[in-house]
Design a protein around this motif. Sequence first.
Motif, PDB file in Angstrom:
ATOM      1  N   PRO A 127      12.838  -2.028  11.924  1.00 22.94           N
ATOM      2  CA  PRO A 127      11.691  -1.396  11.262  1.00 22.94           C
ATOM      3  C   PRO A 127      10.802  -2.410  10.542  1.00 22.94           C
ATOM      4  CG  PRO A 127      13.711  -0.964  10.039  1.00 22.94           C
ATOM      5  CD  PRO A 127      14.118  -1.693  11.291  1.00 22.94           C
ATOM      6  N   GLY A 128       9.532  -2.035  10.397  1.00 26.69           N
ATOM      7  CA  GLY A 128       8.590  -2.882   9.655  1.00 26.69           C
ATOM      8  C   GLY A 128       7.821  -2.037   8.650  1.00 26.69           C
ATOM      9  N   ILE A 129       6.972  -2.686   7.879  1.00 26.66           N
ATOM     10  CA  ILE A 129       6.166  -1.950   6.884  1.00 26.66           C
ATOM     11  C   ILE A 129       4.884  -1.466   7.555  1.00 26.66           C
ATOM     12  CG2 ILE A 129       4.857  -2.192   4.741  1.00 26.66           C
ATOM     13  CD1 ILE A 129       7.048  -3.957   3.682  1.00 26.66           C
ATOM     14  N   SER A 130       4.722  -0.130   7.611  1.00 24.41           N
ATOM     15  CA  SER A 130       3.614   0.473   8.350  1.00 24.41           C
ATOM     16  C   SER A 130       2.415   0.751   7.442  1.00 24.41           C
ATOM     17  CB  SER A 130       4.090   1.801   8.944  1.00 24.41           C
ATOM     18  OG  SER A 130       4.294   2.721   7.890  1.00 24.41           O
ATOM     19  N   ALA A 131       1.324   1.191   8.083  1.00 23.81           N
ATOM     20  CA  ALA A 131       0.136   1.609   7.325  1.00 23.81           C
ATOM     21  C   ALA A 131       0.507   2.745   6.368  1.00 23.81           C
ATOM     22  CB  ALA A 131      -0.958   2.056   8.282  1.00 23.81           C
ATOM     23  N   LEU A 132       1.411   3.616   6.825  1.00 19.41           N
ATOM     24  CA  LEU A 132       1.815   4.735   5.974  1.00 19.41           C
ATOM     25  C   LEU A 132       2.527   4.244   4.712  1.00 19.41           C
ATOM     26  CD1 LEU A 132       2.125   7.792   5.504  1.00 19.41           C
ATOM     27  CD2 LEU A 132       4.209   7.705   6.854  1.00 19.41           C
ATOM     28  N   ASP A 133       3.367   3.229   4.873  1.00 17.01           N
ATOM     29  CA  ASP A 133       4.069   2.679   3.700  1.00 17.01           C
ATOM     30  C   ASP A 133       3.068   2.119   2.693  1.00 17.01           C
ATOM     31  OD1 ASP A 133       6.863   3.027   4.580  1.00 17.01           O
ATOM     32  OD2 ASP A 133       6.248   1.685   6.172  1.00 17.01           O
ATOM     33  N   CYS A 134       2.041   1.417   3.208  1.00 19.40           N
ATOM     34  CA  CYS A 134       1.031   0.839   2.306  1.00 19.40           C
ATOM     35  C   CYS A 134       0.218   1.949   1.645  1.00 19.40           C
ATOM     36  CB  CYS A 134       0.094  -0.090   3.081  1.00 19.40           C
ATOM     37  SG  CYS A 134       0.961  -1.518   3.722  1.00 19.40           S
ATOM     38  N   LEU A 135      -0.095   2.981   2.441  1.00 17.47           N
ATOM     39  CA  LEU A 135      -0.882   4.117   1.931  1.00 17.47           C
ATOM     40  C   LEU A 135      -0.178   4.803   0.752  1.00 17.47           C
ATOM     41  CD1 LEU A 135      -2.329   6.696   4.445  1.00 17.47           C
ATOM     42  CD2 LEU A 135      -1.132   7.470   2.430  1.00 17.47           C
ATOM     43  N   VAL A 136       1.112   5.023   0.931  1.00 17.40           N
ATOM     44  CA  VAL A 136       1.902   5.672  -0.131  1.00 17.40           C
ATOM     45  C   VAL A 136       1.815   4.842  -1.420  1.00 17.40           C
ATOM     46  CG1 VAL A 136       4.286   6.169  -0.836  1.00 17.40           C
ATOM     47  CG2 VAL A 136       3.470   6.916   1.399  1.00 17.40           C
ATOM     48  N   ALA A 137       1.936   3.520  -1.265  1.00 16.33           N
ATOM     49  CA  ALA A 137       1.908   2.633  -2.438  1.00 16.33           C
ATOM     50  C   ALA A 137       0.502   2.540  -3.034  1.00 16.33           C
ATOM     51  CB  ALA A 137       2.409   1.251  -2.037  1.00 16.33           C
ATOM     52  N   ASP A 138      -0.506   2.364  -2.175  1.00 13.78           N
ATOM     53  CA  ASP A 138      -1.871   2.137  -2.673  1.00 13.78           C
ATOM     54  C   ASP A 138      -2.510   3.411  -3.251  1.00 13.78           C
ATOM     55  OD1 ASP A 138      -1.830  -0.534  -2.001  1.00 13.78           O
ATOM     56  OD2 ASP A 138      -2.795  -0.247  -0.051  1.00 13.78           O
ATOM     57  N   LEU A 139      -2.203   4.571  -2.643  1.00 14.20           N
ATOM     58  CA  LEU A 139      -2.822   5.817  -3.118  1.00 14.20           C
ATOM     59  C   LEU A 139      -1.948   6.546  -4.134  1.00 14.20           C
ATOM     60  CD1 LEU A 139      -4.337   7.314   0.186  1.00 14.20           C
ATOM     61  CD2 LEU A 139      -5.330   5.663  -1.388  1.00 14.20           C
ATOM     62  N   GLY A 140      -0.713   6.075  -4.292  1.00 13.22           N
ATOM     63  CA  GLY A 140       0.172   6.742  -5.253  1.00 13.22           C
ATOM     64  C   GLY A 140       0.512   8.164  -4.828  1.00 13.22           C
ATOM     65  N   ILE A 141       0.715   8.343  -3.513  1.00  2.00           N
ATOM     66  CA  ILE A 141       1.037   9.679  -2.986  1.00  2.00           C
ATOM     67  C   ILE A 141       2.497   9.677  -2.540  1.00  2.00           C
ATOM     68  CG2 ILE A 141       0.674  11.189  -0.994  1.00  2.00           C
ATOM     69  CD1 ILE A 141      -2.257  10.464  -1.040  1.00  2.00           C
ATOM     70  N   ASP A 142       3.261  10.662  -2.992  1.00  2.00           N
ATOM     71  CA  ASP A 142       4.656  10.775  -2.536  1.00  2.00           C
ATOM     72  C   ASP A 142       4.730  11.848  -1.452  1.00  2.00           C
ATOM     73  OD1 ASP A 142       7.311  11.208  -2.097  1.00  2.00           O
ATOM     74  OD2 ASP A 142       7.868  11.407  -4.211  1.00  2.00           O
ATOM     75  N   PRO A 143       5.017  11.458  -0.184  1.00  2.00           N
ATOM     76  CA  PRO A 143       5.059  12.458   0.890  1.00  2.00           C
ATOM     77  C   PRO A 143       6.090  13.551   0.629  1.00  2.00           C
ATOM     78  CG  PRO A 143       5.358  10.224   1.771  1.00  2.00           C
ATOM     79  CD  PRO A 143       5.400  10.119   0.278  1.00  2.00           C
ATOM     80  N   GLU A 220      -9.357  -9.691   1.873  1.00  3.24           N
ATOM     81  CA  GLU A 220      -9.921  -8.343   2.069  1.00  3.24           C
ATOM     82  C   GLU A 220      -9.647  -7.451   0.863  1.00  3.24           C
ATOM     83  OE1 GLU A 220      -9.326  -7.905   6.893  1.00  3.24           O
ATOM     84  OE2 GLU A 220      -8.188  -6.615   5.546  1.00  3.24           O
ATOM     85  N   LYS A 221     -10.466  -6.389   0.758  1.00  2.00           N
ATOM     86  CA  LYS A 221     -10.250  -5.407  -0.296  1.00  2.00           C
ATOM     87  C   LYS A 221      -9.788  -4.113   0.380  1.00  2.00           C
ATOM     88  CE  LYS A 221     -12.833  -3.790  -4.297  1.00  2.00           C
ATOM     89  NZ  LYS A 221     -12.840  -2.377  -4.076  1.00  2.00           N
ATOM     90  N   THR A 222      -8.801  -3.449  -0.194  1.00  2.00           N
ATOM     91  CA  THR A 222      -8.351  -2.173   0.373  1.00  2.00           C
ATOM     92  C   THR A 222      -9.445  -1.123   0.193  1.00  2.00           C
ATOM     93  OG1 THR A 222      -6.013  -2.631   0.060  1.00  2.00           O
ATOM     94  CG2 THR A 222      -6.637  -0.315   0.056  1.00  2.00           C
ATOM     95  N   ARG A 223      -9.734  -0.358   1.266  1.00  2.00           N
ATOM     96  CA  ARG A 223     -10.742   0.708   1.178  1.00  2.00           C
ATOM     97  C   ARG A 223     -10.067   2.014   0.783  1.00  2.00           C
ATOM     98  NH1 ARG A 223     -14.234   3.271   6.247  1.00  2.00           N
ATOM     99  NH2 ARG A 223     -15.645   4.533   4.995  1.00  2.00           N
ATOM    100  N   ILE A 224     -10.531   2.593  -0.309  1.00  3.16           N
ATOM    101  CA  ILE A 224     -10.060   3.933  -0.710  1.00  3.16           C
ATOM    102  C   ILE A 224     -11.318   4.724  -1.049  1.00  3.16           C
ATOM    103  CG2 ILE A 224      -8.648   5.274  -2.346  1.00  3.16           C
ATOM    104  CD1 ILE A 224      -6.947   2.763  -2.821  1.00  3.16           C
ATOM    105  N   ASP A 225     -11.936   5.335  -0.034  1.00  4.98           N
ATOM    106  CA  ASP A 225     -13.177   6.093  -0.253  1.00  4.98           C
ATOM    107  C   ASP A 225     -12.845   7.574  -0.362  1.00  4.98           C
ATOM    108  OD1 ASP A 225     -14.841   3.938  -0.267  1.00  4.98           O
ATOM    109  OD2 ASP A 225     -15.530   4.175   1.805  1.00  4.98           O
ATOM    110  N   LYS A 226     -13.187   8.152  -1.529  1.00  2.00           N
ATOM    111  CA  LYS A 226     -12.945   9.590  -1.714  1.00  2.00           C
ATOM    112  C   LYS A 226     -14.257  10.321  -1.469  1.00  2.00           C
ATOM    113  CE  LYS A 226      -9.133   8.806  -4.794  1.00  2.00           C
ATOM    114  NZ  LYS A 226      -8.482   8.945  -6.053  1.00  2.00           N
TER     115      LYS A 226
END
Length: 275
Positions: A127-143, A220-226
């Motif tokens: 296994p590796g660290i996926s976009a989903l893993d980064c998303l959870v960390a960066d957006l502070g969302i617990d699936p 790069e900067k992480t994009r979080i556009d709401k």
Amino acid sequence: MTNKKQGSLVFVGTGMRMAGQLTPIAQSYIESFDIVIAAVPNIFTRKWLQGVAKEYVCLNDHYDDTKVEGKTRRDTYRRMADTILKEMRAGKKVCAAFYGHPGIFACISHMAIAEAREEGYEAHMEPGISALDCLVADLGIDPGSHGMQSMESTQFMIYKRTLDPTALLILWQVGIAGDLTLKRFDTEPAHLQILVNKLAQYYPLDHEVILYEAATDPLEKTRIDKLRLGDLPKMSYKQITTLVIPPAQTLEKDQAIIDELNALAALRAQVQQAA
Ligand SMILES: C[S@@+](CC[C@H](N)C(=O)[O-])C[C@H]1O[C@@H](n2cnc3c(N)ncnc32)[C@H](O)[C@@H]1O
């Protein structure tokens, strides 16, 4: 007893950002196997792989297959798997390195491992660290807090699917949403409008959604556009854009199930008291 053949195959993920996201086991396969065959978009990661691998093959040019008349992304994926399997059949220990997690939204690894095993070769995935893993960390969302639905954007559009608006929804590959040719690497406002119309069956148009792009290198900067769901067609997209739709409705209790569970607990207590 099965006699394993001489070649072998491992799929590893390089993570989204190489710095710190490559697991020690992935690194050890990359450095020790006979050949590294890689499909990674980040140039720094490619250069590093090339430097440490005993032999290195880059698969990125296989995407050009889609420019050939009559060929699609499916041909690209097939040729990538064939390039990997050919080296394994030649008796080499092959390490296939893909960005993120090599088995998440990545059919090549699943296809190649199944075929290798069928032919009697040792093949597995790390296994590796996926976009989903980064998303959870960066957006502070617990699936786990409301549950999660995760699907490919065009698949959601062209199949009859049922969504649960009390759970989180992750739509992958929104940057190519609506492409039925399997040749394009972009989307267009008209396609996104069809996606919005379908989502509007479950969510209000002013529901807040997020366009997410994890930074893949330190520059790069992480994009979080709401933004409002209804504004999605106006936005710009990359191949790496992921659409995140938080829950729009609160969870409703299923009282009948709760009553059943409480009745079981009461029965158990009665039995214990009587014993
Ligand atoms: C073919 S999938 C590959 C996913 C990859 N194997 C992983 O483990 O994340 C490509 C999709 O992953 C998501 N993705 C890839 N890179 C991303 C990034 N840097 N930020 C956010 N999402 C990304 C996007 O939805 C993109 O369309």
